[in-house]
Write a protein that holds these residues in place. Structure first.
Motif, PDB file in Angstrom:
ATOM      1  N   LEU A  21      23.403  34.739  53.588  1.00 46.92           N
ATOM      2  CA  LEU A  21      23.805  33.984  52.397  1.00 46.92           C
ATOM      3  C   LEU A  21      23.100  34.510  51.155  1.00 46.92           C
ATOM      4  O   LEU A  21      22.041  35.132  51.252  1.00 46.92           O
ATOM      5  CB  LEU A  21      23.420  32.500  52.565  1.00 46.92           C
ATOM      6  N   VAL A  22      23.721  34.231  50.006  1.00 47.39           N
ATOM      7  CA  VAL A  22      23.042  34.467  48.721  1.00 47.39           C
ATOM      8  C   VAL A  22      23.187  33.166  47.930  1.00 47.39           C
ATOM      9  O   VAL A  22      24.224  32.890  47.318  1.00 47.39           O
ATOM     10  CB  VAL A  22      23.659  35.650  47.951  1.00 47.39           C
ATOM     11  N   LEU A  23      22.153  32.349  48.006  1.00 49.06           N
ATOM     12  CA  LEU A  23      22.280  30.998  47.458  1.00 49.06           C
ATOM     13  C   LEU A  23      22.456  30.978  45.948  1.00 49.06           C
ATOM     14  O   LEU A  23      23.132  30.086  45.401  1.00 49.06           O
ATOM     15  CB  LEU A  23      21.083  30.143  47.888  1.00 49.06           C
ATOM     16  N   LEU A  34      37.898  37.726  52.228  1.00 46.35           N
ATOM     17  CA  LEU A  34      37.018  38.546  51.376  1.00 46.35           C
ATOM     18  C   LEU A  34      35.561  38.132  51.540  1.00 46.35           C
ATOM     19  O   LEU A  34      34.657  38.979  51.629  1.00 46.35           O
ATOM     20  CB  LEU A  34      37.436  38.408  49.900  1.00 46.35           C
ATOM     21  N   SER A  35      35.344  36.825  51.584  1.00 44.66           N
ATOM     22  CA  SER A  35      33.979  36.324  51.737  1.00 44.66           C
ATOM     23  C   SER A  35      33.389  36.811  53.058  1.00 44.66           C
ATOM     24  O   SER A  35      32.209  37.208  53.128  1.00 44.66           O
ATOM     25  CB  SER A  35      34.000  34.799  51.663  1.00 44.66           C
ATOM     26  N   GLN A  36      34.217  36.795  54.122  1.00 46.46           N
ATOM     27  CA  GLN A  36      33.729  37.274  55.426  1.00 46.46           C
ATOM     28  C   GLN A  36      33.412  38.769  55.370  1.00 46.46           C
ATOM     29  O   GLN A  36      32.420  39.221  55.957  1.00 46.46           O
ATOM     30  CB  GLN A  36      34.774  36.962  56.515  1.00 46.46           C
ATOM     31  N   THR A  81      29.448  43.043  55.452  1.00 50.92           N
ATOM     32  CA  THR A  81      28.887  44.228  54.780  1.00 50.92           C
ATOM     33  C   THR A  81      27.395  44.050  54.547  1.00 50.92           C
ATOM     34  O   THR A  81      26.586  44.948  54.780  1.00 50.92           O
ATOM     35  CB  THR A  81      29.609  44.454  53.434  1.00 50.92           C
ATOM     36  N   ARG A  82      27.026  42.857  54.097  1.00 54.99           N
ATOM     37  CA  ARG A  82      25.618  42.607  53.792  1.00 54.99           C
ATOM     38  C   ARG A  82      24.771  42.593  55.061  1.00 54.99           C
ATOM     39  O   ARG A  82      23.699  43.201  55.127  1.00 54.99           O
ATOM     40  CB  ARG A  82      25.473  41.299  53.008  1.00 54.99           C
ATOM     41  N   LEU A  83      25.279  41.893  56.107  1.00 58.00           N
ATOM     42  CA  LEU A  83      24.507  41.800  57.353  1.00 58.00           C
ATOM     43  C   LEU A  83      24.328  43.185  57.987  1.00 58.00           C
ATOM     44  O   LEU A  83      23.245  43.529  58.460  1.00 58.00           O
ATOM     45  CB  LEU A  83      25.208  40.860  58.343  1.00 58.00           C
ATOM     46  N   GLU A 134      42.976  34.357  51.545  1.00 58.96           N
ATOM     47  CA  GLU A 134      42.495  35.646  51.037  1.00 58.96           C
ATOM     48  C   GLU A 134      41.025  35.554  50.665  1.00 58.96           C
ATOM     49  O   GLU A 134      40.222  36.442  50.979  1.00 58.96           O
ATOM     50  CB  GLU A 134      43.323  36.080  49.814  1.00 58.96           C
ATOM     51  N   ARG A 135      40.650  34.457  50.010  1.00 60.26           N
ATOM     52  CA  ARG A 135      39.249  34.295  49.616  1.00 60.26           C
ATOM     53  C   ARG A 135      38.329  34.262  50.834  1.00 60.26           C
ATOM     54  O   ARG A 135      37.265  34.884  50.848  1.00 60.26           O
ATOM     55  CB  ARG A 135      39.080  33.006  48.789  1.00 60.26           C
ATOM     56  N   ALA A 136      38.758  33.507  51.870  1.00 59.48           N
ATOM     57  CA  ALA A 136      37.931  33.401  53.074  1.00 59.48           C
ATOM     58  C   ALA A 136      37.751  34.786  53.709  1.00 59.48           C
ATOM     59  O   ALA A 136      36.641  35.143  54.132  1.00 59.48           O
ATOM     60  CB  ALA A 136      38.566  32.429  54.066  1.00 59.48           C
ATOM     61  N   ARG A 151      24.214  33.008  44.202  1.00 60.90           N
ATOM     62  CA  ARG A 151      25.657  33.227  44.002  1.00 60.90           C
ATOM     63  C   ARG A 151      26.428  31.926  44.305  1.00 60.90           C
ATOM     64  O   ARG A 151      27.352  31.544  43.583  1.00 60.90           O
ATOM     65  CB  ARG A 151      26.127  34.371  44.896  1.00 60.90           C
ATOM     66  N   GLU A 152      26.045  31.246  45.357  1.00 61.76           N
ATOM     67  CA  GLU A 152      26.712  29.989  45.694  1.00 61.76           C
ATOM     68  C   GLU A 152      26.520  28.956  44.579  1.00 61.76           C
ATOM     69  O   GLU A 152      27.455  28.233  44.221  1.00 61.76           O
ATOM     70  CB  GLU A 152      26.193  29.453  47.036  1.00 61.76           C
ATOM     71  N   ARG A 153      25.316  28.912  44.024  1.00 62.27           N
ATOM     72  CA  ARG A 153      25.044  27.974  42.919  1.00 62.27           C
ATOM     73  C   ARG A 153      25.934  28.287  41.721  1.00 62.27           C
ATOM     74  O   ARG A 153      26.464  27.387  41.059  1.00 62.27           O
ATOM     75  CB  ARG A 153      23.568  28.028  42.508  1.00 62.27           C
ATOM     76  N   GLU A 154      26.100  29.588  41.436  1.00 66.52           N
ATOM     77  CA  GLU A 154      26.941  30.038  40.322  1.00 66.52           C
ATOM     78  C   GLU A 154      28.394  29.550  40.530  1.00 66.52           C
ATOM     79  O   GLU A 154      29.034  29.053  39.596  1.00 66.52           O
ATOM     80  CB  GLU A 154      26.893  31.563  40.341  1.00 66.52           C
ATOM     81  N   ILE A 155      28.884  29.699  41.754  1.00 67.16           N
ATOM     82  CA  ILE A 155      30.262  29.295  42.066  1.00 67.16           C
ATOM     83  C   ILE A 155      30.413  27.776  41.971  1.00 67.16           C
ATOM     84  O   ILE A 155      31.364  27.259  41.375  1.00 67.16           O
ATOM     85  CB  ILE A 155      30.660  29.823  43.464  1.00 67.16           C
ATOM     86  N   LEU A 156      29.448  27.063  42.548  1.00 69.34           N
ATOM     87  CA  LEU A 156      29.491  25.593  42.483  1.00 69.34           C
ATOM     88  C   LEU A 156      29.498  25.118  41.037  1.00 69.34           C
ATOM     89  O   LEU A 156      30.243  24.204  40.655  1.00 69.34           O
ATOM     90  CB  LEU A 156      28.288  24.994  43.227  1.00 69.34           C
TER      91      LEU A 156
HETATM   92  O1  LIG Z   1      29.324  36.766  47.112  1.00 67.85           O
HETATM   93  C1  LIG Z   1      28.725  36.884  48.182  1.00 67.85           C
HETATM   94  O2  LIG Z   1      27.629  37.466  48.248  1.00 67.85           O
HETATM   95  C2  LIG Z   1      29.275  36.322  49.411  1.00 67.85           C
HETATM   96  O3  LIG Z   1      28.743  36.483  50.494  1.00 67.85           O
HETATM   97  C3  LIG Z   1      30.490  35.456  49.304  1.00 67.85           C
HETATM   98  C4  LIG Z   1      30.131  33.978  49.257  1.00 67.85           C
HETATM   99  C5  LIG Z   1      31.433  33.259  48.826  1.00 67.85           C
HETATM  100  O4  LIG Z   1      32.182  32.819  49.696  1.00 67.85           O
HETATM  101  O5  LIG Z   1      31.698  33.226  47.622  1.00 67.85           O
HETATM  102  C6  LIG Z   1      29.707  33.540  50.605  1.00 67.85           C
HETATM  103  C7  LIG Z   1      28.401  33.426  50.979  1.00 67.85           C
HETATM  104  C8  LIG Z   1      27.296  33.654  50.042  1.00 67.85           C
HETATM  105  O6  LIG Z   1      26.206  32.837  50.282  1.00 67.85           O
HETATM  106  C9  LIG Z   1      27.750  33.631  48.637  1.00 67.85           C
HETATM  107  C10 LIG Z   1      29.048  33.735  48.269  1.00 67.85           C
END
Ligand SMILES: O=C(O)C(=O)C[C@]1(C(=O)O)C=C[C@@H](O)C=C1
Length: 101
Positions: A66-68, A50-52, A57-59, A46-48, A70-75
């Protein structure tokens, strides 16, 4: 290899013990482990998905793949909760959604 580490004829893995009480307890505990694993697999998928969706949507709106930040926050969230293994897990989760970097 010990005989009790192979599979049983019904396809379920053996318990690894010949003590009936312990074997019964292990079978019981494994039921919950299997439930948890199934939930983890479903949540992973489900997460994969949603992430896709977020990525698409963004593209489509002219944004970045990517939104780095956000990725840093998750990590960081996973590292705080689970330590170094959490970081590895989060890296795998992120890759499952947005693909490899
Ligand atoms: O939250 C986002 O903006 C996403 O695109 C989802 C997600 C993720 O899988 O959590 C994936 C790629 C982004 O770089 C950051 C986070």
């Amino acid at each position: 290899m010990k005989a009790n580490v192979v599979e049983q004829t019904d396809g379920s893995a053996q318990t690894g013990t010949d003590a009936p009480d312990a074997a019964e307890r292990i079978v019981d505990l494994r039921k919950r482990i299997d439930e948890i694993d199934n939930a983890l697999i479903a949540l992973w998928q489900e997460r994969a998905a949603l992430s896709q969706q977020v990525g698409r949507t963004r593209l489509q709106s002219g944004g970045t793949r990517l939104v780095l930040s956000r990725e840093r926050e998750i990590l960081e969230r996973f590292r705080e909760a689970l330590g170094a293994d959490g970081t590895q897990l989060a890296l795998l989760l992120l890759r499952a959604g947005r693909g490899p970097l």
